[in-house]
Design an enzyme around this catalytic site. Structure first.
Site, short mmCIF file in Angstrom:
data_model
loop_
_atom_site.label_atom_id
_atom_site.label_comp_id
_atom_site.label_asym_id
_atom_site.label_seq_id
_atom_site.Cartn_x
_atom_site.Cartn_y
_atom_site.Cartn_z
N CYS A 35 -7.48 -1.47 7.47
CA CYS A 35 -6.64 -0.28 7.48
C CYS A 35 -6.54 0.19 8.93
O CYS A 35 -7.51 0.69 9.50
CB CYS A 35 -7.21 0.82 6.59
N CYS A 69 0.85 -1.19 0.00
CA CYS A 69 0.00 0.00 0.00
C CYS A 69 0.89 1.25 0.00
O CYS A 69 1.93 1.28 0.65
CB CYS A 69 -0.89 -0.02 1.23
N PHE A 124 -7.58 31.86 4.72
CA PHE A 124 -7.79 30.44 4.37
C PHE A 124 -8.54 29.79 5.54
O PHE A 124 -8.13 28.76 6.07
CB PHE A 124 -6.47 29.72 4.09
N CYS A 154 1.21 5.23 4.68
CA CYS A 154 1.83 4.79 5.94
C CYS A 154 3.20 4.14 5.70
O CYS A 154 3.48 3.05 6.19
CB CYS A 154 0.92 3.81 6.66
N ASP A 202 -9.90 35.92 -3.29
CA ASP A 202 -8.80 35.14 -3.85
C ASP A 202 -7.52 35.57 -3.15
O ASP A 202 -6.97 36.64 -3.43
CB ASP A 202 -8.69 35.37 -5.35
N GLU A 237 -11.91 33.36 3.03
CA GLU A 237 -11.81 32.03 2.43
C GLU A 237 -12.14 32.15 0.95
O GLU A 237 -12.99 32.96 0.56
CB GLU A 237 -12.78 31.07 3.14
N CYS A 280 0.86 22.64 5.81
CA CYS A 280 0.93 21.20 5.56
C CYS A 280 2.12 20.84 4.68
O CYS A 280 2.28 19.68 4.32
CB CYS A 280 -0.37 20.70 4.94
#
Length: 472
Positions: free
Chosen positions: A186, A106, A330, A109, A377, A351, A430
């Site tokens: 999972c 997979c 955001f 992970c 935007d 947003e 992120c």
């Protein structure tokens, strides 16, 4: 990783973070005799790094620093090779037995062979290295926001395919491949979703036309589970089987009919029964649970517990007080806006998605909190300039998608350099590579990094969230 809800747009491959591996057109697969190597360190994506006697780098899947491994090259490039372990001659004390039987097949992970403490040390080191690449040396500690919970994933997309032999496959993509890996379980799904994997497999095998199922989206809220089926062609008999499944397993069932990939984001879901009223419960220290309503197409963080830790950390760092003006950019469905507003601060949430702006407003009205909303935007320089021309915030929260908030950080850096504004900035990212890039704009304008923490949002993967506080 694929997930239920609005997917944040992918940024172009930059070769900076090393977290996203992409095949290049010039890649050539090769057959190779086994060779023994000693792993020197980890690349940002978690692969082991070694060197041939010639000095050429080798990236080795599932290898840890200090290990002596016999490898076979499966891909060669101009500047480096890619290899996998054939035999582990000397193992690291950080190596553990992967908890999932699908590990190595997979594509998710991919750090399960590494102890959790080592995974988190590696992620913090990645953040520090990427800051250093931008000339942003950070001598302070990089905190770690994490829990012991490894069954954390409250949403997922299960691919569906039918092999030439008629065998129905359900699962996730293999690493660096479109091939679907058939899964029986999972372990990172929350228990309520884990319990649906086997029944979904049974149902798919009973369908008249399983080839017409594109994928299955699953989501768990504190109150219920939701299943949304991408049905490529209408099959009334199979639809009845899906409805029976939903009743037996007490899940809300929706269906997206056709091949239009934008339907989910635009809310074109046909619900069998009443449309579910989805509510995310955000529980912070010393506070009652905060209910945030959302729709299927809205973005919410995949790990609820780590998200709560992240929100609490931002509030602690910013320490908002009654009457302060906070600009949340955001803003999503109000993940930061509403908890900040509970302090008495006035929050203006911006947003790009108009539907989520409406959701913020509705959530604020429900809790009677001082939050206003605006659609804009935030990647457009003129829109950003207009925003700061009309707002004089005491603090700014940035929680952008993977491509970051470069336009905003450039604007803020200029405002500080010109002595026009000096808001505190909490940046939630992120992608640590785009965070480092954007932070450089802020620092060049006069900001200083005050706090940094890594949030282990995606256990057993090389991905992470990073939270940073900057002050001018």
């Amino acid at each position: 990783m694929a997930m239920l809800g609005k997917r944040r747009p992918a940024r172009p491959f930059s070769a900076k973070s090393g977290l996203a591996r992409q095949e290049k057109k010039h890649t050539v697969s090769v057959a190779s005799e086994e060779a023994r190597l000693v792993i020197e360190r980890l690349a940002h994506d978690g692969r082991g790094v070694a060197h041939w006697p010639s000095g050429k780098a080798v990236f080795v899947d599932q290898a840890l620093p200090g290990e002596s491994v016999d490898v076979a090259v499966h891909c060669t490039r101009k500047r480096f090779d890619e290899a996998h372990v054939r035999h582990l001659q000397e193992s690291s004390s950080r190596r553990v037995i992967p908890p999932c039987a699908h590990f190595g097949q997979c594509g998710g992970c991919d750090l399960q062979h590494m102890a959790l403490v080592a995974q988190r040390e590696h992620k913090r080191r990645v953040v520090a290295e990427l800051l250093a690449r931008q000339g942003l040396e950070w001598s302070g500690d990089i905190g770690c926001l994490a829990t012991d919970q490894t069954a954390y994933r409250r949403r997922a997309r299960l691919g569906v395919n039918v092999g030439r032999d008629g065998h129905v496959l359900m699962g996730f993509r293999a690493q660096r491949s479109h091939r679907l890996v058939d899964i029986s379980h999972c372990k990172v799904l929350v228990p309520a979703l884990q319990a649906l994997v086997a029944p979904l497999r049974t149902l798919l095998n009973s369908l008249e036309a399983p080839r017409d199922v594109g994928h299955i989206e699953v989501l768990a809220t504190p109150e219920q589970c939701v299943v949304v089926v991408r049905q490529l062609t209408s099959r009334p008999t199979d639809e009845q089987r899906w409805q029976t499944f939903a009743k037996e397993h007490h899940v809300a069932l929706g269906m997206l009919l056709g091949r239009d990939k934008t339907a989910l984001q635009e809310g074109q879901v046909h619900w069998y029964g009443a449309e579910p009223q989805l509510v995310d419960s955000l529980t912070l220290p010393k506070e009652n649970a905060l209910a945030l309503s959302f729709a299927v197409g809205d973005f919410i963080q995949v790990n609820a517990e780590v998200n709560a830790l992240m929100v609490a950390q931002v509030i602690e760092w910013l320490a908002p007080v009654d009457g302060e003006q906070i600009l949340d950019l955001f803003a999503g469905i109000g993940n930061f806006s509403l908890p900040i507003a509970m302090s008495g601060a006035n929050v203006h949430a911006v947003e790009g998605n108009s539907a989520m702006v409406a959701r913020i407003a509705a959530n604020a009205r429900h809790h009677q909190l001082p939050v206003s909303g605006q659609q804009a935007d935030l990647n457009d320089a003129d829109s950003v300039a207009d925003l700061f021309a009309t707002r004089q915030p005491d603090a700014v929260i940035l929680d952008p998608p993977r491509h970051g908030a470069e336009t905003i950080c450039q604007a803020l850096g200029k405002l500080v350099a010109q002595g026009k504004q000096r808001p505190r900035v909490a940046y939630i990212s992120c992608d640590p590579a785009t965070l480092a890039r954007d932070t450089a704009h802020l620092v060049h304008g006069g900001y200083r990094i005050k706090q940094v923490a890594m949030a282990d949002m995606f256990v057993h993967t090389a991905h992470m969230e990073t939270v940073m506080l900057l002050e001018a």
